[in-house]
Motif scaffolding. Structure first.
Motif, PDB file in Angstrom:
ATOM      1  N   SER A 286      11.375  14.431  11.369  1.00  0.00           N
ATOM      2  CA  SER A 286      11.554  15.882  11.306  1.00  0.00           C
ATOM      3  C   SER A 286      11.751  16.336   9.862  1.00  0.00           C
ATOM      4  O   SER A 286      11.174  17.341   9.426  1.00  0.00           O
ATOM      5  CB  SER A 286      12.748  16.305  12.165  1.00  0.00           C
ATOM      6  N   GLU A 287      12.562  15.578   9.104  1.00  0.00           N
ATOM      7  CA  GLU A 287      12.777  15.911   7.690  1.00  0.00           C
ATOM      8  C   GLU A 287      11.481  15.781   6.902  1.00  0.00           C
ATOM      9  O   GLU A 287      11.177  16.613   6.034  1.00  0.00           O
ATOM     10  CB  GLU A 287      13.848  14.994   7.102  1.00  0.00           C
ATOM     11  N   LEU A 288      10.712  14.721   7.205  1.00  0.00           N
ATOM     12  CA  LEU A 288       9.443  14.505   6.510  1.00  0.00           C
ATOM     13  C   LEU A 288       8.473  15.641   6.805  1.00  0.00           C
ATOM     14  O   LEU A 288       7.783  16.141   5.914  1.00  0.00           O
ATOM     15  CB  LEU A 288       8.855  13.165   6.943  1.00  0.00           C
ATOM     16  N   LYS A 289       8.421  16.067   8.065  1.00  0.00           N
ATOM     17  CA  LYS A 289       7.542  17.177   8.445  1.00  0.00           C
ATOM     18  C   LYS A 289       7.954  18.462   7.741  1.00  0.00           C
ATOM     19  O   LYS A 289       7.121  19.198   7.210  1.00  0.00           O
ATOM     20  CB  LYS A 289       7.575  17.365   9.955  1.00  0.00           C
ATOM     21  N   GLU A 290       9.263  18.726   7.724  1.00  0.00           N
ATOM     22  CA  GLU A 290       9.758  19.950   7.074  1.00  0.00           C
ATOM     23  C   GLU A 290       9.443  19.940   5.582  1.00  0.00           C
ATOM     24  O   GLU A 290       9.020  20.957   5.013  1.00  0.00           O
ATOM     25  CB  GLU A 290      11.262  20.073   7.302  1.00  0.00           C
ATOM     26  N   ALA A 291       9.633  18.795   4.929  1.00  0.00           N
ATOM     27  CA  ALA A 291       9.391  18.706   3.490  1.00  0.00           C
ATOM     28  C   ALA A 291       7.911  18.880   3.172  1.00  0.00           C
ATOM     29  O   ALA A 291       7.545  19.610   2.245  1.00  0.00           O
ATOM     30  CB  ALA A 291       9.893  17.362   2.952  1.00  0.00           C
ATOM     31  N   THR A 292       7.045  18.222   3.946  1.00  0.00           N
ATOM     32  CA  THR A 292       5.608  18.345   3.672  1.00  0.00           C
ATOM     33  C   THR A 292       5.100  19.745   3.994  1.00  0.00           C
ATOM     34  O   THR A 292       4.194  20.246   3.319  1.00  0.00           O
ATOM     35  CB  THR A 292       4.818  17.294   4.466  1.00  0.00           C
ATOM     36  N   GLU A 293       5.664  20.385   5.005  1.00  0.00           N
ATOM     37  CA  GLU A 293       5.285  21.771   5.292  1.00  0.00           C
ATOM     38  C   GLU A 293       5.705  22.688   4.153  1.00  0.00           C
ATOM     39  O   GLU A 293       4.994  23.643   3.818  1.00  0.00           O
ATOM     40  CB  GLU A 293       5.915  22.224   6.611  1.00  0.00           C
ATOM     41  N   ARG A 294       6.859  22.387   3.554  1.00  0.00           N
ATOM     42  CA  ARG A 294       7.307  23.167   2.406  1.00  0.00           C
ATOM     43  C   ARG A 294       6.351  22.986   1.221  1.00  0.00           C
ATOM     44  O   ARG A 294       6.002  23.956   0.542  1.00  0.00           O
ATOM     45  CB  ARG A 294       8.728  22.737   2.022  1.00  0.00           C
ATOM     46  N   VAL A 295       5.929  21.748   0.997  1.00  0.00           N
ATOM     47  CA  VAL A 295       4.963  21.492  -0.075  1.00  0.00           C
ATOM     48  C   VAL A 295       3.667  22.244   0.209  1.00  0.00           C
ATOM     49  O   VAL A 295       3.092  22.881  -0.681  1.00  0.00           O
ATOM     50  CB  VAL A 295       4.691  19.981  -0.217  1.00  0.00           C
ATOM     51  N   SER A 296       3.208  22.174   1.457  1.00  0.00           N
ATOM     52  CA  SER A 296       1.980  22.878   1.825  1.00  0.00           C
ATOM     53  C   SER A 296       2.129  24.378   1.622  1.00  0.00           C
ATOM     54  O   SER A 296       1.212  25.060   1.145  1.00  0.00           O
ATOM     55  CB  SER A 296       1.630  22.571   3.281  1.00  0.00           C
ATOM     56  N   GLY A 297       3.305  24.909   1.963  1.00  0.00           N
ATOM     57  CA  GLY A 297       3.553  26.338   1.766  1.00  0.00           C
ATOM     58  C   GLY A 297       3.538  26.725   0.300  1.00  0.00           C
ATOM     59  O   GLY A 297       3.032  27.793  -0.061  1.00  0.00           O
ATOM     60  N   LEU A 298       4.081  25.847  -0.554  1.00  0.00           N
ATOM     61  CA  LEU A 298       4.077  26.119  -1.987  1.00  0.00           C
ATOM     62  C   LEU A 298       2.658  26.096  -2.553  1.00  0.00           C
ATOM     63  O   LEU A 298       2.300  26.909  -3.408  1.00  0.00           O
ATOM     64  CB  LEU A 298       4.949  25.103  -2.719  1.00  0.00           C
ATOM     65  N   VAL A 299       1.849  25.158  -2.074  1.00  0.00           N
ATOM     66  CA  VAL A 299       0.455  25.118  -2.514  1.00  0.00           C
ATOM     67  C   VAL A 299      -0.275  26.387  -2.081  1.00  0.00           C
ATOM     68  O   VAL A 299      -1.067  26.959  -2.839  1.00  0.00           O
ATOM     69  CB  VAL A 299      -0.249  23.860  -1.963  1.00  0.00           C
ATOM     70  N   ALA A 300       0.007  26.849  -0.859  1.00  0.00           N
ATOM     71  CA  ALA A 300      -0.609  28.089  -0.381  1.00  0.00           C
ATOM     72  C   ALA A 300      -0.170  29.269  -1.241  1.00  0.00           C
ATOM     73  O   ALA A 300      -0.972  30.157  -1.564  1.00  0.00           O
ATOM     74  CB  ALA A 300      -0.236  28.322   1.082  1.00  0.00           C
ATOM     75  N   ALA A 301       1.118  29.286  -1.621  1.00  0.00           N
ATOM     76  CA  ALA A 301       1.616  30.363  -2.485  1.00  0.00           C
ATOM     77  C   ALA A 301       0.957  30.303  -3.853  1.00  0.00           C
ATOM     78  O   ALA A 301       0.617  31.337  -4.441  1.00  0.00           O
ATOM     79  CB  ALA A 301       3.137  30.263  -2.624  1.00  0.00           C
ATOM     80  N   MET A 302       0.747  29.083  -4.370  1.00  0.00           N
ATOM     81  CA  MET A 302       0.076  28.931  -5.654  1.00  0.00           C
ATOM     82  C   MET A 302      -1.363  29.440  -5.579  1.00  0.00           C
ATOM     83  O   MET A 302      -1.847  30.130  -6.477  1.00  0.00           O
ATOM     84  CB  MET A 302       0.110  27.464  -6.084  1.00  0.00           C
ATOM     85  N   LYS A 303      -2.052  29.112  -4.481  1.00  0.00           N
ATOM     86  CA  LYS A 303      -3.427  29.588  -4.315  1.00  0.00           C
ATOM     87  C   LYS A 303      -3.464  31.109  -4.201  1.00  0.00           C
ATOM     88  O   LYS A 303      -4.363  31.765  -4.725  1.00  0.00           O
ATOM     89  CB  LYS A 303      -4.066  28.946  -3.090  1.00  0.00           C
ATOM     90  N   SER A 304      -2.456  31.663  -3.511  1.00  0.00           N
ATOM     91  CA  SER A 304      -2.388  33.123  -3.410  1.00  0.00           C
ATOM     92  C   SER A 304      -2.133  33.739  -4.774  1.00  0.00           C
ATOM     93  O   SER A 304      -2.718  34.771  -5.131  1.00  0.00           O
ATOM     94  CB  SER A 304      -1.275  33.529  -2.435  1.00  0.00           C
ATOM     95  N   TYR A 305      -1.262  33.106  -5.568  1.00  0.00           N
ATOM     96  CA  TYR A 305      -0.945  33.608  -6.902  1.00  0.00           C
ATOM     97  C   TYR A 305      -2.162  33.566  -7.816  1.00  0.00           C
ATOM     98  O   TYR A 305      -2.484  34.530  -8.511  1.00  0.00           O
ATOM     99  CB  TYR A 305       0.184  32.756  -7.494  1.00  0.00           C
ATOM    100  N   ALA A 306      -2.858  32.416  -7.809  1.00  0.00           N
ATOM    101  CA  ALA A 306      -4.001  32.240  -8.701  1.00  0.00           C
ATOM    102  C   ALA A 306      -5.294  32.777  -8.121  1.00  0.00           C
ATOM    103  O   ALA A 306      -6.296  32.864  -8.818  1.00  0.00           O
ATOM    104  CB  ALA A 306      -4.170  30.751  -9.034  1.00  0.00           C
ATOM    105  N   GLN A 307      -5.275  33.123  -6.809  1.00  0.00           N
ATOM    106  CA  GLN A 307      -6.470  33.631  -6.130  1.00  0.00           C
ATOM    107  C   GLN A 307      -7.630  32.651  -6.222  1.00  0.00           C
ATOM    108  O   GLN A 307      -8.776  33.028  -6.484  1.00  0.00           O
ATOM    109  CB  GLN A 307      -6.876  34.994  -6.695  1.00  0.00           C
TER     110      GLN A 307
END
Length: 464
Positions: A286-307
């Motif tokens: 569960s911790e591993l899933k939560e951490a990797t989802e957080r990483v995925s969310g940050l990558v999505a935010a970076m893509k949104s930022y950089a378009q």
């Protein structure tokens, strides 16, 4: 083309009839219609183009498309001809007709020859100015790009570090847990645990899901102590390793009594070790899933930022771009900074270049954080107007002196030391807002509060 056709254009004021005749003789009268391409960005600027009538759009290419960077809509406005001053100069934009019109096309070589003959001092001034501007623009763009990349990389690295570290820790602990799980299974097999016993203890394991809601740390500690005492009394040597996992999963003395009846004395310890290893594995997964989802969310935010992989011009929600910018600047939002998001309801989406706006938000927020010195309140508000959207970014810093406000939007003006800031500058922010998006940007500052107010139209008339 007649001399009188050129005489009324401001660009040719002061030229004699003979000089105008020379221009007409060597030049071409180029008629164009909407969509006709007259010259292309990057190609050798071998001709000087002067608008006589009509309207021409100037297009600049981004990664995937061309967008309108300016227009020629007044007789006498010119473009190109740079090879009159520099041998390797190219067109800085693509000229495309936006309706019917006429342009005068003059070879750059002839332009340079006449210019040096007619006003040699002026040519030396133009050459020096042209080269200086090109160098300063190149340095400014390079600094802007590197600073934006540095901000993006630093913000992403900071934000991604915690979940990545958590994932690494969980993966390491999961390996140890799996080893313990396999060891306990071997010991159960050695103890001749029957299939009926294994199914019964597995059913009891599935009863455990976690402590009851509202259990305090003190109550959980008392439960661990009670379970450890029961386990020691029944010959379990690893009582203080097993008790915390059972307590955290919601087990009590009654559950342990039933487990003892199912397993018996010979397999009680390996059976409970198998139960706790299974529970620990689920928690770690569960911790591993939560951490990797957080990483995925940050990558999505970076893509949104950089378009990344998106068209330059989009219909966007300005709040989404601001939020992704805050994620990228997360390492600067220290414990002493309080962020207030005052996003208005019913704020419409606007037509804009989101990657460029995100650079503006980055610069303004970075300036605000610098002004507060890491302690204060950052308030970001959005609201709707009749045909526009307003974004306000306010800080509780000391305020901006009048002399700084007066020069804040000047090119290359800064109050920061070398190496500080994003490198974008409020001048380029103003150009993105005013020239690229036909909006407005203003400063309202007093001691204890500075507000950067940006007004953006809902649509961009220059890109249709």
């Amino acid at each position: 083309m007649l001399i009188d056709d050129l005489r009324g254009i401001f660009l040719f004021e002061g030229l004699s009839d003979e000089q105008l005749r020379d221009l007409i003789a060597v030049g071409d009268e180029v008629r164009f219609e909407s969509g006709d391409v007259l010259f292309r960005e990057g190609e050798a600027a071998d001709f000087w183009w002067v608008l006589l009538s009509g309207r021409v759009e100037l297009l600049r290419r981004t990664r995937w498309e061309e967008s309108v960077a300016g227009v020629m809509d007044r007789p006498g406005i010119w473009a190109g001809g740079f090879r009159a001053w520099a041998d390797q100069a190219g067109y800085m934009a693509t000229g495309r007709g936006a309706g019917s019109g006429v342009m005068l096309r003059v070879p750059a070589g002839a332009l340079g020859k006449w210019a040096r003959t007619w006003f040699p001092f002026g040519v030396h001034m133009v050459e020096g100015f042209f080269q200086t501007v090109r160098n300063m623009e190149a340095l400014s763009r390079q600094r802007e790009a590197l600073a934006a990349l540095g901000t993006l990389a630093a913000g992403l690295a900071h934000e991604i570090n915690n979940p990545a570290s958590a994932a690494a820790r969980a993966a390491g602990a999961l390996q140890d847990t799996c080893d313990a799980l396999m060891t306990s299974l071997v010991r159960l097999a050695e103890g001749s645990l029957s299939a009926e016993q294994f199914l019964a203890i597995d059913a009891m394991r599935q009863e455990l899901g976690g402590p009851a809601a509202g259990v305090s740390p003190l109550e959980l500690s008392d439960r661990e102590e009670a379970l450890a005492g029961w386990l020691e009394a029944h010959g379990v040597t690893a009582a203080w390793d097993i008790a915390p996992a059972l307590a955290a999963a919601g087990a009590d003395i009654a559950w342990c009594e039933r487990a003892g009846q199912v397993l018996g004395g010979g397999t009680l310890q390996p059976g409970l070790e198998w139960v706790t290893s299974t529970l620990s594995a689920l928690v770690l997964l569960s911790e591993l899933k939560e951490a990797t989802e957080r990483v995925s969310g940050l990558v999505a935010a970076m893509k949104s930022y950089a378009q990344l992989d998106r068209a330059s011009l989009q219909v966007i929600d300005v709040a989404e771009g601001i939020d992704s910018t805050l994620v990228m600047l997360g390492q600067r939002l220290e414990d002493g900074v309080t962020v207030i998001r005052d996003y208005g309801t019913g704020v419409p989406h606007i037509e804009a270049h989101p990657a460029e706006l995100n650079q503006v938000w980055t610069n303004i927020i970075d300036n605000a954080l610098d002004a507060m010195g890491g302690h204060g309140t950052l308030r970001i508000a959005t609201r709707a107007g009749s045909d526009h959207v307003v974004v306000e970014i306010a800080d509780t810093g000391p305020g901006m002196p009048a002399e700084v406000q007066a020069r804040a939007f000047e090119a290359f003006y800064t109050t920061k030391d070398v190496g500080q800031g994003t490198g974008l500058g409020l001048d380029i922010a103003r150009r993105i807002i005013v020239e690229r998006h036909h909006g407005e940007i203003a400063i309202d500052s007093r001691p204890g509060e500075t507000i950067l107010r940006v007004r953006l139209p809902l649509t961009r008339p220059g890109d249709h």
